[in-house]
Motif scaffolding. Structure first.
Motif, PDB file in Angstrom:
ATOM      1  N   VAL A 228       0.842  -1.202   0.000  1.00  0.00           N
ATOM      2  CA  VAL A 228       0.000   0.000   0.000  1.00  0.00           C
ATOM      3  C   VAL A 228       0.876   1.250   0.000  1.00  0.00           C
ATOM      4  O   VAL A 228       0.619   2.200  -0.754  1.00  0.00           O
ATOM      5  N   ILE A 229       1.919   1.243   0.812  1.00  0.00           N
ATOM      6  CA  ILE A 229       2.827   2.392   0.830  1.00  0.00           C
ATOM      7  C   ILE A 229       3.525   2.536  -0.520  1.00  0.00           C
ATOM      8  O   ILE A 229       3.735   3.658  -0.995  1.00  0.00           O
ATOM      9  N   SER A 230       3.847   1.428  -1.172  1.00  0.00           N
ATOM     10  CA  SER A 230       4.432   1.487  -2.520  1.00  0.00           C
ATOM     11  C   SER A 230       3.476   2.156  -3.496  1.00  0.00           C
ATOM     12  O   SER A 230       3.892   2.973  -4.320  1.00  0.00           O
ATOM     13  N   ALA A 231       2.200   1.813  -3.399  1.00  0.00           N
ATOM     14  CA  ALA A 231       1.203   2.437  -4.278  1.00  0.00           C
ATOM     15  C   ALA A 231       1.103   3.940  -4.016  1.00  0.00           C
ATOM     16  O   ALA A 231       0.970   4.732  -4.960  1.00  0.00           O
ATOM     17  N   ILE A 232       1.193   4.337  -2.755  1.00  0.00           N
ATOM     18  CA  ILE A 232       1.154   5.765  -2.432  1.00  0.00           C
ATOM     19  C   ILE A 232       2.386   6.472  -2.989  1.00  0.00           C
ATOM     20  O   ILE A 232       2.287   7.586  -3.522  1.00  0.00           O
ATOM     21  N   ILE A 233       3.541   5.832  -2.912  1.00  0.00           N
ATOM     22  CA  ILE A 233       4.762   6.424  -3.462  1.00  0.00           C
ATOM     23  C   ILE A 233       4.637   6.560  -4.980  1.00  0.00           C
ATOM     24  O   ILE A 233       5.061   7.566  -5.558  1.00  0.00           O
ATOM     25  N   ILE A 234       4.057   5.571  -5.630  1.00  0.00           N
ATOM     26  CA  ILE A 234       3.828   5.672  -7.079  1.00  0.00           C
ATOM     27  C   ILE A 234       2.898   6.835  -7.376  1.00  0.00           C
ATOM     28  O   ILE A 234       3.127   7.615  -8.313  1.00  0.00           O
ATOM     29  N   PHE A 235       1.839   6.988  -6.572  1.00  0.00           N
ATOM     30  CA  PHE A 235       0.922   8.120  -6.719  1.00  0.00           C
ATOM     31  C   PHE A 235       1.668   9.448  -6.562  1.00  0.00           C
ATOM     32  O   PHE A 235       1.453  10.396  -7.327  1.00  0.00           O
ATOM     33  N   MET A 236       2.586   9.507  -5.583  1.00  0.00           N
ATOM     34  CA  MET A 236       3.390  10.710  -5.389  1.00  0.00           C
ATOM     35  C   MET A 236       4.261  10.983  -6.610  1.00  0.00           C
ATOM     36  O   MET A 236       4.410  12.127  -7.044  1.00  0.00           O
ATOM     37  N   GLY A 237       4.832   9.922  -7.170  1.00  0.00           N
ATOM     38  CA  GLY A 237       5.660  10.077  -8.364  1.00  0.00           C
ATOM     39  C   GLY A 237       4.863  10.589  -9.546  1.00  0.00           C
ATOM     40  O   GLY A 237       5.333  11.449 -10.304  1.00  0.00           O
ATOM     41  N   ILE A 238       3.657  10.083  -9.715  1.00  0.00           N
ATOM     42  CA  ILE A 238       2.790  10.560 -10.800  1.00  0.00           C
ATOM     43  C   ILE A 238       2.468  12.037 -10.597  1.00  0.00           C
ATOM     44  O   ILE A 238       2.488  12.824 -11.552  1.00  0.00           O
ATOM     45  N   CYS A 239       2.201  12.418  -9.348  1.00  0.00           N
ATOM     46  CA  CYS A 239       1.925  13.831  -9.054  1.00  0.00           C
ATOM     47  C   CYS A 239       3.127  14.709  -9.388  1.00  0.00           C
ATOM     48  O   CYS A 239       2.967  15.819  -9.898  1.00  0.00           O
ATOM     49  N   LEU A 240       4.332  14.208  -9.121  1.00  0.00           N
ATOM     50  CA  LEU A 240       5.543  14.979  -9.423  1.00  0.00           C
ATOM     51  C   LEU A 240       5.779  15.092 -10.923  1.00  0.00           C
ATOM     52  O   LEU A 240       6.078  16.173 -11.439  1.00  0.00           O
ATOM     53  N   VAL A 241       5.648  13.978 -11.622  1.00  0.00           N
ATOM     54  CA  VAL A 241       5.920  13.972 -13.062  1.00  0.00           C
ATOM     55  C   VAL A 241       4.900  14.815 -13.821  1.00  0.00           C
ATOM     56  O   VAL A 241       5.265  15.590 -14.715  1.00  0.00           O
ATOM     57  N   LEU A 242       3.636  14.676 -13.463  1.00  0.00           N
ATOM     58  CA  LEU A 242       2.580  15.412 -14.163  1.00  0.00           C
ATOM     59  C   LEU A 242       2.349  16.811 -13.584  1.00  0.00           C
ATOM     60  O   LEU A 242       1.488  17.541 -14.061  1.00  0.00           O
ATOM     61  N   GLU A 243       3.137  17.157 -12.570  1.00  0.00           N
ATOM     62  CA  GLU A 243       3.061  18.463 -11.912  1.00  0.00           C
ATOM     63  C   GLU A 243       1.639  18.784 -11.454  1.00  0.00           C
ATOM     64  O   GLU A 243       1.098  19.858 -11.712  1.00  0.00           O
ATOM     65  N   LEU A 244       1.049  17.841 -10.767  1.00  0.00           N
ATOM     66  CA  LEU A 244      -0.294  18.008 -10.216  1.00  0.00           C
ATOM     67  C   LEU A 244      -0.162  18.599  -8.813  1.00  0.00           C
ATOM     68  O   LEU A 244      -0.188  17.884  -7.804  1.00  0.00           O
ATOM     69  N   GLU A 245      -0.010  19.902  -8.744  1.00  0.00           N
ATOM     70  CA  GLU A 245       0.240  20.588  -7.479  1.00  0.00           C
ATOM     71  C   GLU A 245      -0.876  20.382  -6.464  1.00  0.00           C
ATOM     72  O   GLU A 245      -0.628  20.311  -5.263  1.00  0.00           O
ATOM     73  N   SER A 246      -2.114  20.289  -6.914  1.00  0.00           N
ATOM     74  CA  SER A 246      -3.236  20.156  -5.982  1.00  0.00           C
ATOM     75  C   SER A 246      -3.280  18.787  -5.309  1.00  0.00           C
ATOM     76  O   SER A 246      -3.857  18.653  -4.230  1.00  0.00           O
ATOM     77  N   LEU A 247      -2.667  17.771  -5.907  1.00  0.00           N
ATOM     78  CA  LEU A 247      -2.699  16.422  -5.334  1.00  0.00           C
ATOM     79  C   LEU A 247      -1.480  16.107  -4.471  1.00  0.00           C
ATOM     80  O   LEU A 247      -1.493  15.119  -3.733  1.00  0.00           O
ATOM     81  N   LYS A 248      -0.434  16.906  -4.549  1.00  0.00           N
ATOM     82  CA  LYS A 248       0.781  16.636  -3.770  1.00  0.00           C
ATOM     83  C   LYS A 248       0.524  16.599  -2.267  1.00  0.00           C
ATOM     84  O   LYS A 248       1.029  15.702  -1.589  1.00  0.00           O
TER      85      LYS A 248
END
Length: 106
Positions: free
Chosen positions: A60-80
């Motif tokens: 589950v923590i791995s999935a959250i880290i992947i979500f964080m990575g997607i937010c960083l790559v796509l520059e989704l500031e509101s989801l960070k």
């Protein structure tokens, strides 16, 4: 490629590998507290169930880290902030879950 992304991928891979090892029932020596317990104290706990739970937590923590990575790559500031708050929330929830109800006692 950004160094931060490389580190994020490395940490994610490490968490996924550890999660799989724990889900297989191996790696109980990686669980803090359990590995330091005496043999008679360890005998009171269901090692397989504890490893399975900790493996699920790592995945589950791995999935959250992947979500964080997607937010960083796509520059989704509101989801960070959401991604950043999820790990402590999940971790605190896991601590509460494991320490109430004697769930892993034999």
């Amino acid at each position: 490629m950004d160094v931060g992304i490389i580190i994020l991928v490395a940490v994610t891979l490490l968490f996924v590998i550890l999660g799989i090892v724990l889900k297989c029932g191996k790696g109980s020596f990686l669980i803090a507290g359990y590995n330091m317990a005496s043999e008679e104290e360890k005998a009171k706990y269901d090692e397989k169930a504890l490893c399975n739970f900790m493996g699920n937590l790592m995945l589950v923590i791995s999935a959250i880290i992947i979500f964080m990575g997607i937010c960083l790559v796509l520059e989704l500031e509101s989801l960070k902030p959401i991604a950043t708050c999820l790990i402590p929330i999940v971790t605190i929830g896991a601590i509460i879950y494991t320490n109430t109800g004697n769930r892993f006692k034999k």
